[in-house]
Design a protein around this motif. Structure first.
Motif, PDB file in Angstrom:
ATOM      1  N   LYS A  64     -11.783   1.618  -4.937  1.00  0.00           N
ATOM      2  CA  LYS A  64     -11.698   0.980  -2.988  1.00  0.00           C
ATOM      3  C   LYS A  64     -10.572   1.053  -2.451  1.00  0.00           C
ATOM      4  O   LYS A  64     -10.750   1.052  -0.962  1.00  0.00           O
ATOM      5  N   SER A  65      -9.718   0.033  -2.805  1.00  0.00           N
ATOM      6  CA  SER A  65      -8.548  -0.649  -2.018  1.00  0.00           C
ATOM      7  C   SER A  65      -7.402   0.086  -1.614  1.00  0.00           C
ATOM      8  O   SER A  65      -6.862   0.809  -0.889  1.00  0.00           O
ATOM      9  N   THR A  66      -7.392   1.198  -3.176  1.00  0.00           N
ATOM     10  CA  THR A  66      -6.803   2.550  -2.612  1.00  0.00           C
ATOM     11  C   THR A  66      -6.817   3.653  -1.938  1.00  0.00           C
ATOM     12  O   THR A  66      -6.145   3.432  -0.353  1.00  0.00           O
ATOM     13  N   PHE A  67      -8.501   3.397  -1.475  1.00  0.00           N
ATOM     14  CA  PHE A  67      -8.682   4.269  -0.064  1.00  0.00           C
ATOM     15  C   PHE A  67      -8.185   3.756   0.470  1.00  0.00           C
ATOM     16  O   PHE A  67      -8.290   3.507   2.289  1.00  0.00           O
ATOM     17  N   LEU A  68      -9.148   2.310   0.772  1.00  0.00           N
ATOM     18  CA  LEU A  68      -8.074   1.322   2.452  1.00  0.00           C
ATOM     19  C   LEU A  68      -7.561   1.456   2.477  1.00  0.00           C
ATOM     20  O   LEU A  68      -7.200   1.490   4.070  1.00  0.00           O
ATOM     21  N   ARG A  69      -6.297   1.391   1.695  1.00  0.00           N
ATOM     22  CA  ARG A  69      -4.827   1.299   1.944  1.00  0.00           C
ATOM     23  C   ARG A  69      -4.217   2.461   2.477  1.00  0.00           C
ATOM     24  O   ARG A  69      -2.766   3.087   3.166  1.00  0.00           O
ATOM     25  N   CYS A  70      -4.942   3.464   2.028  1.00  0.00           N
ATOM     26  CA  CYS A  70      -4.333   5.047   2.875  1.00  0.00           C
ATOM     27  C   CYS A  70      -4.974   4.552   4.564  1.00  0.00           C
ATOM     28  O   CYS A  70      -4.449   5.991   5.338  1.00  0.00           O
ATOM     29  N   ILE A  71      -5.857   4.275   4.852  1.00  0.00           N
ATOM     30  CA  ILE A  71      -6.775   4.155   6.168  1.00  0.00           C
ATOM     31  C   ILE A  71      -5.192   4.514   7.711  1.00  0.00           C
ATOM     32  O   ILE A  71      -4.938   4.282   8.753  1.00  0.00           O
ATOM     33  N   ASN A  72      -4.760   3.083   6.948  1.00  0.00           N
ATOM     34  CA  ASN A  72      -3.868   2.573   7.744  1.00  0.00           C
ATOM     35  C   ASN A  72      -2.371   2.827   7.007  1.00  0.00           C
ATOM     36  O   ASN A  72      -1.124   2.319   7.018  1.00  0.00           O
ATOM     37  N   ARG A  73      -2.271   4.034   6.279  1.00  0.00           N
ATOM     38  CA  ARG A  73      -0.963   4.339   5.619  1.00  0.00           C
ATOM     39  C   ARG A  73       0.550   3.270   4.470  1.00  0.00           C
ATOM     40  O   ARG A  73       1.173   3.358   4.485  1.00  0.00           O
ATOM     41  N   MET A  74      -0.321   2.098   4.492  1.00  0.00           N
ATOM     42  CA  MET A  74       0.407   0.966   3.532  1.00  0.00           C
ATOM     43  C   MET A  74       0.667   1.697   2.714  1.00  0.00           C
ATOM     44  O   MET A  74       2.068   1.273   1.836  1.00  0.00           O
ATOM     45  N   ASN A  75       0.179   2.829   1.702  1.00  0.00           N
ATOM     46  CA  ASN A  75       0.393   3.849   1.056  1.00  0.00           C
ATOM     47  C   ASN A  75       1.810   3.901   1.350  1.00  0.00           C
ATOM     48  O   ASN A  75       2.215   4.736  -0.312  1.00  0.00           O
ATOM     49  N   ASP A  76       2.639   4.458   2.190  1.00  0.00           N
ATOM     50  CA  ASP A  76       3.982   4.965   2.396  1.00  0.00           C
ATOM     51  C   ASP A  76       4.673   4.057   1.820  1.00  0.00           C
ATOM     52  O   ASP A  76       6.251   4.279   1.346  1.00  0.00           O
ATOM     53  N   THR A  77       4.300   2.839   2.034  1.00  0.00           N
ATOM     54  CA  THR A  77       5.856   2.028   1.201  1.00  0.00           C
ATOM     55  C   THR A  77       5.784   1.654  -0.193  1.00  0.00           C
ATOM     56  O   THR A  77       6.617   1.767  -1.240  1.00  0.00           O
ATOM     57  N   ILE A  78       4.864   3.176  -0.922  1.00  0.00           N
ATOM     58  CA  ILE A  78       5.197   2.564  -2.297  1.00  0.00           C
ATOM     59  C   ILE A  78       5.891   4.500  -2.852  1.00  0.00           C
ATOM     60  O   ILE A  78       5.007   5.029  -2.595  1.00  0.00           O
ATOM     61  N   ALA A  79       6.485   4.802  -3.520  1.00  0.00           N
ATOM     62  CA  ALA A  79       7.202   5.858  -4.207  1.00  0.00           C
ATOM     63  C   ALA A  79       6.207   6.892  -3.859  1.00  0.00           C
ATOM     64  O   ALA A  79       6.393   7.538  -3.852  1.00  0.00           O
ATOM     65  N   SER A  80       6.066   5.887  -5.182  1.00  0.00           N
ATOM     66  CA  SER A  80       5.206   7.049  -6.359  1.00  0.00           C
ATOM     67  C   SER A  80       4.181   7.358  -5.543  1.00  0.00           C
ATOM     68  O   SER A  80       3.012   8.203  -6.181  1.00  0.00           O
ATOM     69  N   CYS A  81       3.388   7.212  -4.544  1.00  0.00           N
ATOM     70  CA  CYS A  81       1.978   7.938  -4.787  1.00  0.00           C
ATOM     71  C   CYS A  81       2.050   8.835  -3.422  1.00  0.00           C
ATOM     72  O   CYS A  81       2.945   8.754  -2.025  1.00  0.00           O
ATOM     73  N   LYS A  82       1.105   9.272  -3.420  1.00  0.00           N
ATOM     74  CA  LYS A  82       0.889  10.890  -3.056  1.00  0.00           C
ATOM     75  C   LYS A  82      -0.070  11.580  -1.981  1.00  0.00           C
ATOM     76  O   LYS A  82      -1.240  10.364  -3.215  1.00  0.00           O
ATOM     77  N   VAL A  83      -1.145  11.218  -0.930  1.00  0.00           N
ATOM     78  CA  VAL A  83      -1.945  11.791  -0.778  1.00  0.00           C
ATOM     79  C   VAL A  83      -2.727  12.652   0.091  1.00  0.00           C
ATOM     80  O   VAL A  83      -1.650  13.216   0.759  1.00  0.00           O
ATOM     81  N   THR A  84      -3.238  13.247  -0.539  1.00  0.00           N
ATOM     82  CA  THR A  84      -3.498  14.929   0.674  1.00  0.00           C
ATOM     83  C   THR A  84      -5.457  14.588   0.862  1.00  0.00           C
ATOM     84  O   THR A  84      -5.836  13.892   0.589  1.00  0.00           O
ATOM     85  N   GLY A  85      -5.472  15.339   1.239  1.00  0.00           N
ATOM     86  CA  GLY A  85      -7.090  15.479   1.937  1.00  0.00           C
ATOM     87  C   GLY A  85      -6.690  15.181   3.965  1.00  0.00           C
ATOM     88  O   GLY A  85      -5.389  15.611   4.371  1.00  0.00           O
ATOM     89  N   LYS A  86      -7.355  15.159   4.707  1.00  0.00           N
ATOM     90  CA  LYS A  86      -7.693  14.576   6.042  1.00  0.00           C
ATOM     91  C   LYS A  86      -8.217  12.869   6.349  1.00  0.00           C
ATOM     92  O   LYS A  86      -9.478  13.252   5.819  1.00  0.00           O
ATOM     93  N   ILE A  87      -7.122  12.837   6.991  1.00  0.00           N
ATOM     94  CA  ILE A  87      -8.269  11.493   7.609  1.00  0.00           C
ATOM     95  C   ILE A  87      -7.955  11.369   8.614  1.00  0.00           C
ATOM     96  O   ILE A  87      -7.262  11.094   9.601  1.00  0.00           O
TER      97      ILE A  87
END
Lengths: 273, 463
Positions: A64-87
């Protein structure tokens, strides 16, 4: 579910529209998140309406937190993180390479689990966002923004005489409301809250919950919470995550009274989690 | 003798640990949780109990035996000889070397007797000290053995001993500092106020004088020679070179720290940081000839190309190389403090839509300011105290100038110049070195104080 005429009109204008006829602000389609090899979030589809509170619930590590952090792209700051799909937010793809992440985050504010005011004065904490985005041309405009934000966050009466004091000197609950004021000050559309009350005592929690309830008239709020009582108290819609999948999403009352999925039923009755 | 003692000490102390440990187990009789302290604490308690009296006997006994042996040797000579400090020390030295079998030349019967007395008293005394210390250790071990009971609070005693040892270490460090200050202060007092020293300047002419030219009269008949002890040119030289060094190292060090902590990948950081730190390990002598043989001629050549008059030894050359020397102090420490700023600060800033550079400038650097300022202070202290590079690259001429292209000299270089070679410690020239050291000490103290005030004023403390 109470809906004003204005919201209804907006709902007719914007598309896509959720099943209940609410205007969808944030729309996710087949979102997957990988941390290195780990598939942390699997095929999430959800429509989150404007003007209201959506709660993400689920056991620890459910994504749930991972998804939340996709919505403002805070996951960009984690080097190993990859997001696919469309928001999309207001039909604009936020992972479009032409989109500036700085502008996205100016529209999507975030409040963290642990209050993290900057080690600056209360005034400078709130003024930080407006300053970097150039929202105020004069000092008096800046002061007006700071005052309004602190008022909206319900903190003005407590700090108006000591705006020069350090933000880190406030109590935990005040710090969290200062962080909310800081987020509001850049005038966002969406506010993401990642377990905003988990570090607070019950009285401070009640104040923050009251504040969330007041803010929902003007913002699209998404809150991650561990407390099902909190989800029931503050949210209009609830999404239940389990092992990286979005199991069920719907009006909060319905989720808690007649969950459709067995896993949701087990979680809210306390059998799992 | 010392070898035997330390062997006995190690043996007895380790035995005491084992005995204490076993004794605790046996008094507990299988009910380990009834013991107030863990068996290891009882072992440590016994070991400490043996260690302290044994060491005390040795530390007090060994010098006492030596003194007794010397007295015995001296007893063979006349009272008149004994009373004369010079003859006394000559006799003692001869007797000791004779006793060790290293004496060349003819020994008088008295001296031979003295050497024999010295040898026998020393040998007997040493054996007595060794025996006494072992006896003390065994007695302490027996006492500790009897003390160990189930409710005995061995842990409290061990903790208290730990506290005493740690406190003693801190006291040694503080006393050393005070001792150094006092020894320099004493010589400085002599330089300014001892009536036996000739040609000394007044305090004001030293502190505010604009000319530095210390000379010592070689012979009494030389008469008046021109001497000047004006401190200002040296201070200006030191500050000028330090300023140049900080202008080089400040931006380079801080910016590379920011790159390493915020922009570089883990891999780059793991390689680049140690390499930067190697720079701090290059001996300053090596940097000195790099400055004198490479940088100074380069600057001179460049300056001449632009029609500037550059001295072959210039403040600029010394300052540039000194700046390179202190880069690692700034970069490494600043990198550590910037990295130590909590991730939540960065997240909070990024979530508001701040860019990386905005986050660094407005959140990270203010939060890391105290550490960055102390890194700069450490670097400045190193630069002001640095001698070798300046000796080799900036010269010895005490010019009062702010022009970085001229030769200057620094406080430390003058101290070194004055004290190199054989010196008499009752001339104004030699004592001037101590006065310079004393003033240098206050200059760095003042800089540290200013830095502390800056930090207090501007720091943004995160919890």
């Amino acid at each position: 579910m109470d809906m004003s005429a204005a919201t209804r009109m907006e709902a007719e204008r914007s598309a896509p529209v959720t099943a209940q006829g609410l205007p969808a602000k944030v729309v996710a389609r087949d979102v997957n998140v990988f941390y290195g090899e780990k598939h942390a979030l699997k095929h999430v589809d959800v429509d989150i309406p404007d003007r209201g509170v959506t709660a993400f619930i689920g056991p620890s590590g459910c994504g749930k937190s991972t998804f939340l952090r996709c919505i403002n792209r805070m996951n960009d700051t984690i080097a190993s993180c990859k997001v696919t799909g469309k928001i999309t937010i207001d039909n604009r793809d936020i992972y479009d390479p032409s989109l500036d992440v700085v502008q996205l985050r100016a529209r999507v504010g975030m409040v963290f689990q642990k209050p993290n005011p900057f080690p600056k004065s209360i005034f400078d904490n709130v003024a930080y966002g407006p300053k970097i985005h150039g929202l105020a041309r004069t000092k008096s405009e800046l002061e007006a923004i700071v005052t309004a934000s602190l008022e909206k966050a319900g903190l003005w009466s407590e700090v108006k005489d000591r705006l020069g004091d350090s933000g880190t000197g406030l109590s935990g609950g005040q710090q969290q409301r200062l962080c909310i004021a800081r987020a509001i000050a850049v005038n966002p559309d969406v506010i993401l809250m990642d377990e905003p009350c988990s570090a607070l005592d019950p009285i401070a929690t009640a104040k923050v919950e009251t504040l969330i309830d007041e803010l929902r008239a003007n913002y699209c709020i998404i809150i991650v919470t561990h407390s099902m009582q909190q989800a029931a108290r503050v949210s209009q819609r609830t999404a239940f995550f389990h092992l990286g999948t979005l199991v069920e999403e719907g009006p909060t009352e319905r989720i808690f009274s007649t969950p459709r999925d067995q896993r949701t039923q087990d979680y809210i009755t306390g059998r799992t989690g | 003798m010392a070898y035997q003692f330390f062997a006995a000490l190690v043996l007895l102390v380790s035995t005491a640990y084992v005995v204490g440990h076993r004794r605790a187990l046996s008094v507990a009789a299988g009910r380990l949780h009834d013991l107030h302290s863990l068996p290891a604490y009882h072992g440590l308690f016994s070991a400490i109990g043996v260690f302290v009296p044994m060491l005390a006997v040795f530390v007090l006994g060994a010098p006492l035996v030596n003194w007794m042996a010397q007295s015995a040797a001296l007893g063979n000579f006349d009272a008149a000889i004994q009373a004369d400090p010079l003859q006394r020390s000559v006799i003692l030295r001869d007797a000791v070397s004779l006793a060790k079998g290293q004496f060349g030349g003819d020994a008088s019967p008295e001296l031979q007797q003295a050497a024999a007395d010295f040898k026998s008293v020393l040998a007997n005394g040493n054996w007595a000290v060794l025996g006494l210390s072992i006896a003390a250790g065994l007695a302490a071990l027996a006492a500790a053995f009897g003390t160990i009971k189930v409710p005995f609070r061995a842990r409290k005693h061990v903790e208290r001993f730990t506290k005493i040892v740690l406190g003693a270490c801190a006291v040694v460090a503080v006393l050393t500092t005070i001792g150094i200050v006092f020894s320099v202060a004493f010589e400085t007092y002599r330089f300014f106020f001892d009536p036996a020293i000739k040609g000394k300047p007044s305090v004001t002419s030293f502190l505010f004088g604009l000319e530095w030219n210390p000379q010592a009269a070689m012979r009494a008949d030389q008469g008046a020679i021109s001497t000047a002890y004006g401190f200002v040119p040296l201070l200006v030289g030191s500050l000028l070179i330090t300023f140049i060094a900080i202008c080089v190292a400040g931006p380079l060090g801080l910016f590379s720290a920011i790159f390493l902590s915020e922009y570089a990948s883990q891999k780059v950081r793991a390689i680049a940081k140690p390499i930067l730190e190697i720079l701090a390990g290059i001996p300053t002598v090596v940097l000195g000839f790099f400055a004198a043989l490479t940088v100074a001629p380069l600057i001179r050549g460049l300056g001449e190309a632009y029609g500037l008059n550059v001295a072959s030894e210039s403040a600029l050359a010394a300052g540039l190389v000194m700046g390179m020397m202190i880069i690692p102090f700034i970069s490494s420490l600043s990198d550590d403090v910037i990295t130590a700023v909590p991730q939540s600060m960065r997240d909070g800033s990024y979530a508001l839509g701040a860019t990386k550079s905005e986050t660094i400038r407005q959140v990270l650097l203010p939060a890391a300011l105290p550490g960055i300022v102390s890194a700069f202070m450490l670097a400045i202290s190193r630069a002001i105290g640095e001698t070798m590079i300046v000796v080799m690259a900036a010269g010895l001429a005490a010019n009062l100038t702010l022009n970085p292209l001229e030769a200057v000299t620094t406080i430390t270089v003058q101290i070194k110049t004055i004290l190199v070679g054989d010196q008499e410690f009752d001339s104004a020239k030699t004592l001037a070195a101590f006065a310079l050291g004393f003033v240098l000490f206050f200059v760095t103290l003042l800089l540290n104080y200013i830095a502390l005030r800056i930090v207090r004023k501007y720091r943004e403390q995160y919890d």
